[in-house]
Design a protein around this motif. Structure first.
Motif, mmCIF file in Angstrom:
data_model
loop_
_atom_site.group_PDB
_atom_site.id
_atom_site.type_symbol
_atom_site.label_atom_id
_atom_site.label_comp_id
_atom_site.label_asym_id
_atom_site.label_seq_id
_atom_site.Cartn_x
_atom_site.Cartn_y
_atom_site.Cartn_z
ATOM 1 N N LEU A 1 0.869 -1.203 0.049
ATOM 2 C CA LEU A 1 0.064 0.192 0.116
ATOM 3 C C LEU A 1 1.049 1.156 0.062
ATOM 4 C CD1 LEU A 1 -2.887 1.357 0.190
ATOM 5 C CD2 LEU A 1 -2.711 1.135 2.489
ATOM 6 N N ALA A 2 1.860 1.218 0.703
ATOM 7 C CA ALA A 2 2.744 2.456 0.855
ATOM 8 C C ALA A 2 3.227 2.618 -0.627
ATOM 9 C CB ALA A 2 3.960 2.213 1.649
ATOM 10 N N VAL A 3 3.630 1.783 -1.285
ATOM 11 C CA VAL A 3 4.284 1.817 -2.562
ATOM 12 C C VAL A 3 3.128 2.504 -3.516
ATOM 13 C CG1 VAL A 3 5.374 0.625 -4.606
ATOM 14 C CG2 VAL A 3 6.195 -0.003 -2.524
ATOM 15 N N LEU A 4 2.295 1.900 -3.505
ATOM 16 C CA LEU A 4 1.013 2.346 -4.457
ATOM 17 C C LEU A 4 0.531 3.680 -3.986
ATOM 18 C CD1 LEU A 4 -1.405 -0.922 -4.365
ATOM 19 C CD2 LEU A 4 0.118 0.091 -6.393
ATOM 20 N N VAL A 5 0.231 4.133 -2.933
ATOM 21 C CA VAL A 5 -0.200 5.525 -2.381
ATOM 22 C C VAL A 5 1.099 6.394 -3.002
ATOM 23 C CG1 VAL A 5 -0.305 7.028 -0.452
ATOM 24 C CG2 VAL A 5 -1.489 4.750 -0.265
ATOM 25 N N THR A 6 2.238 5.934 -2.762
ATOM 26 C CA THR A 6 3.425 6.885 -3.107
ATOM 27 C C THR A 6 3.604 7.275 -4.599
ATOM 28 O OG1 THR A 6 4.834 6.474 -1.437
ATOM 29 C CG2 THR A 6 5.847 7.551 -3.044
ATOM 30 N N TRP A 7 3.120 6.094 -5.291
ATOM 31 C CA TRP A 7 3.164 6.287 -6.720
ATOM 32 C C TRP A 7 2.034 6.824 -7.438
ATOM 33 C CZ3 TRP A 7 -0.402 3.600 -10.202
ATOM 34 C CH2 TRP A 7 -0.135 3.821 -11.473
ATOM 35 N N SER A 8 0.969 6.754 -6.751
ATOM 36 C CA SER A 8 -0.437 7.176 -7.218
ATOM 37 C C SER A 8 -0.381 8.876 -7.052
ATOM 38 C CB SER A 8 -1.747 6.716 -6.692
ATOM 39 O OG SER A 8 -1.709 6.728 -5.220
ATOM 40 N N LEU A 9 0.164 9.090 -6.170
ATOM 41 C CA LEU A 9 0.244 10.647 -5.634
ATOM 42 C C LEU A 9 1.503 11.368 -6.667
ATOM 43 C CD1 LEU A 9 0.061 10.778 -1.816
ATOM 44 C CD2 LEU A 9 -1.460 11.364 -3.464
ATOM 45 N N ALA A 10 2.540 10.716 -6.812
ATOM 46 C CA ALA A 10 3.816 11.416 -7.533
ATOM 47 C C ALA A 10 3.282 11.331 -9.105
ATOM 48 C CB ALA A 10 4.907 10.552 -7.247
ATOM 49 N N ALA A 11 2.875 10.067 -9.469
ATOM 50 C CA ALA A 11 2.667 10.059 -10.904
ATOM 51 C C ALA A 11 1.241 10.389 -11.357
ATOM 52 C CB ALA A 11 2.857 8.694 -11.358
ATOM 53 N N GLY A 12 0.302 10.694 -10.484
ATOM 54 C CA GLY A 12 -1.273 11.030 -10.882
ATOM 55 C C GLY A 12 -1.723 12.055 -10.124
ATOM 56 N N ALA A 13 -2.033 11.895 -9.012
ATOM 57 C CA ALA A 13 -2.573 13.092 -8.412
ATOM 58 C C ALA A 13 -2.100 14.499 -8.267
ATOM 59 C CB ALA A 13 -3.215 12.789 -6.859
ATOM 60 N N PHE A 14 -0.813 14.581 -7.708
ATOM 61 C CA PHE A 14 -0.212 15.754 -7.463
ATOM 62 C C PHE A 14 0.166 16.313 -8.996
ATOM 63 C CE2 PHE A 14 1.448 14.372 -3.208
ATOM 64 C CZ PHE A 14 0.300 15.156 -2.572
ATOM 65 N N PRO A 15 0.618 15.572 -10.036
ATOM 66 C CA PRO A 15 0.933 16.202 -11.428
ATOM 67 C C PRO A 15 -0.448 16.829 -12.002
ATOM 68 C CG PRO A 15 2.033 14.305 -11.288
ATOM 69 C CD PRO A 15 1.331 14.338 -10.148
ATOM 70 N N LEU A 16 -1.531 16.295 -11.537
ATOM 71 C CA LEU A 16 -2.945 16.683 -12.215
ATOM 72 C C LEU A 16 -3.322 17.980 -11.459
ATOM 73 C CD1 LEU A 16 -5.337 16.195 -13.935
ATOM 74 C CD2 LEU A 16 -6.403 14.954 -11.924
ATOM 75 N N TRP A 17 -3.099 18.082 -10.239
ATOM 76 C CA TRP A 17 -3.686 19.114 -9.437
ATOM 77 C C TRP A 17 -2.509 20.375 -9.388
ATOM 78 C CZ3 TRP A 17 -4.426 15.556 -4.328
ATOM 79 C CH2 TRP A 17 -5.498 14.851 -4.565
ATOM 80 N N TYR A 18 -1.036 20.234 -9.517
ATOM 81 C CA TYR A 18 -0.218 21.188 -9.494
ATOM 82 C C TYR A 18 0.689 20.954 -10.713
ATOM 83 C CZ TYR A 18 -2.047 21.132 -4.763
ATOM 84 O OH TYR A 18 -3.013 21.272 -3.664
ATOM 85 N N GLU A 19 0.524 21.541 -11.837
ATOM 86 C CA GLU A 19 1.148 21.392 -13.027
ATOM 87 C C GLU A 19 2.434 22.227 -12.945
ATOM 88 O OE1 GLU A 19 -1.339 22.587 -16.297
ATOM 89 O OE2 GLU A 19 -2.820 20.894 -16.036
ATOM 90 N N GLY A 20 3.299 21.711 -13.714
ATOM 91 C CA GLY A 20 4.748 22.733 -14.062
ATOM 92 C C GLY A 20 5.902 22.225 -13.064
ATOM 93 N N LEU A 21 5.726 21.249 -12.052
ATOM 94 C CA LEU A 21 6.578 21.060 -11.115
ATOM 95 C C LEU A 21 7.447 19.904 -11.678
ATOM 96 C CD1 LEU A 21 4.662 20.924 -7.716
ATOM 97 C CD2 LEU A 21 5.679 23.013 -8.905
ATOM 98 N N SER A 22 8.766 19.734 -11.157
ATOM 99 C CA SER A 22 9.754 18.702 -11.607
ATOM 100 C C SER A 22 9.331 17.494 -11.247
ATOM 101 C CB SER A 22 11.101 19.156 -10.954
ATOM 102 O OG SER A 22 11.055 18.882 -9.719
ATOM 103 N N GLN A 23 9.655 16.368 -11.952
ATOM 104 C CA GLN A 23 9.373 15.053 -11.764
ATOM 105 C C GLN A 23 9.929 14.806 -10.027
ATOM 106 O OE1 GLN A 23 7.642 13.546 -14.072
ATOM 107 N NE2 GLN A 23 6.957 11.879 -12.423
#
Length: 378
Positions: A25-47
């Motif tokens: 779950l820790a891996v899935l939550v980190t991945w879903s936030l880093a690759a999905g939620a945060f890039p969608l909510w806050y555009e233009g930041l570095s990977q």
């Protein structure tokens, strides 16, 4: 969980453990936030920034779950209920109670403490996010704070659903218990609500998969499966408590024990005992004295080719409160011990004298027989 928990630390007198399933779950939550939620909510930041936000968000979720479960545990301790510890697992966290609440009042305050704690955190993170924005702090920080406010609001709200095993289901049970004065009936109603809710989540998961959301659908289905199983188990535990509570272990143990000598080679032990009797735990006796025990899972610590050159004494462990009980122990406590340690058999001893073995299989067979003959009290 059953013995798979890894102890991380102790907090306020409670041992905090993590189940191996939580790592997924820790891996899935980190991945879903880093690759999905945060890039969608806050555009233009570095990977790299997104991944740091994902990791921080996951750690904040861990803190939130611990805070939620600690609130249950602190209230339980206030009312004199023993809590063995807190374990994080793939579907959240759980405070490990060894006894049921003694009144509807205790049940209510224990249950409501979790959602109240989550709502408190939601308000605190939201306020911190607003203050951080007003102070002109970086977007990654304010973004994580807003996420934690949202996730705690969601956690508190979801847990208030009146269906076992959610906190709302326990609140429902407390209300019915107070109203009708019948804990068994209250548990049955809350359990049935939980099973219906679990089936609803499973149906939602199937519909999501059909509509093309495979990953989300599978999660809803698995959560529903867990909720349904936990709800059914809650009522079964209530019935088993009625049957076994107050009964000593000696009533259910068998006096015909199979003990092994400590100088027996492991190869002989496997052939003559494990493969013959199919037990997973054996007492070790020397000169009529109980000197330890050996479980089949301990054999996995040594390669098979070494078994002829090692003896039982080399792998046996001491008799402790995790594998050995007194014949006068309450049967409910023995079953709770089996559940906590993953042992399906316990040695029954008085001092260093072996007096019997109590097996979960025998207790469950009696439970099934009594339910079949006497009914479940419906």
């Amino acid at each position: 969980m059953n013995g798979r928990g890894i102890t991380l630390f102790e907090l306020l007198g409670f041992k905090v453990r993590v189940d191996v399933s939580w790592l997924l779950l820790a891996v899935l939550v980190t991945w879903s936030l880093a690759a999905g939620a945060f890039p969608l909510w806050y555009e233009g930041l570095s990977q790299a920034t997104y991944w740091w936000m994902g990791l921080t968000g996951m750690l904040g979720l861990v803190f939130s779950l611990l805070f939620h479960e600690l609130s249950h545990s602190v209230v339980a301790r206030h009312y004199g209920l023993p809590i063995k510890g807190i374990t994080l697992f793939i579907f959240g966290g759980v405070a490990e109670m060894t006894e049921e609440p003694r009144s509807a009042k205790v049940e209510f305050w224990m249950a409501i403490a979790g959602p109240l704690a989550s709502f408190f955190l939601a308000a605190a993170f939201f306020l911190l996010g607003v203050l951080a924005e007003a102070a002109g702090l970086p977007v990654p920080l304010t973004g994580v704070l807003k996420y934690l406010a949202f996730i705690n609001l969601l956690l508190g709200g979801f847990n208030l659903i009146p269906a076992f095993p959610m906190d709302g289901g326990r609140v429902l049970r407390a209300a019915l218990w107070y109203w009708r004065g019948d804990l068994k009936q209250a548990t049955r109603v809350a359990s049935n609500a939980g099973k219906l809710f679990g089936m609803g989540l499973m149906a939602l998961g199937v519909l999501s998969v059909i509509s093309g959301n495979f990953i989300g659908g599978m999660w809803w289905f698995l959560i529903g499966l867990f909720v349904r199983g936990a709800a059914a188990n809650a009522y079964q535990q209530m019935l088993s408590r009625d049957i076994f509570e107050g009964e000593p272990v000696r009533r259910f143990m068998t006096h015909e024990t199979v003990a092994v000598p400590q100088d027996l080679p492991l190869s002989r032990f496997v052939e003559d005992y494990v493969y013959t009797y199919h037990y997973d735990l054996f007492p070790v006796v020397t000169d009529g004295r109980l000197v330890g025990c050996i479980a089949t899972r301990q054999l996995k610590t040594e390669p098979r080719e070494k078994w002829p050159y090692l003896a039982v004494r080399d792998l046996m462990v001491a008799c402790t409160e995790d594998n050995t009980v007194d014949p006068g122990m309450d049967a409910i406590e023995a079953m709770a011990l089996m559940n906590r340690t993953g042992n399906s058999r316990l040695i029954v001893a008085v001092g260093d004298r072996l007096v019997g073995i109590v097996a979960l299989k025998d207790m469950l067979e009696l439970f099934s027989l009594k339910i079949d003959l006497e009914g479940a009290g419906r």
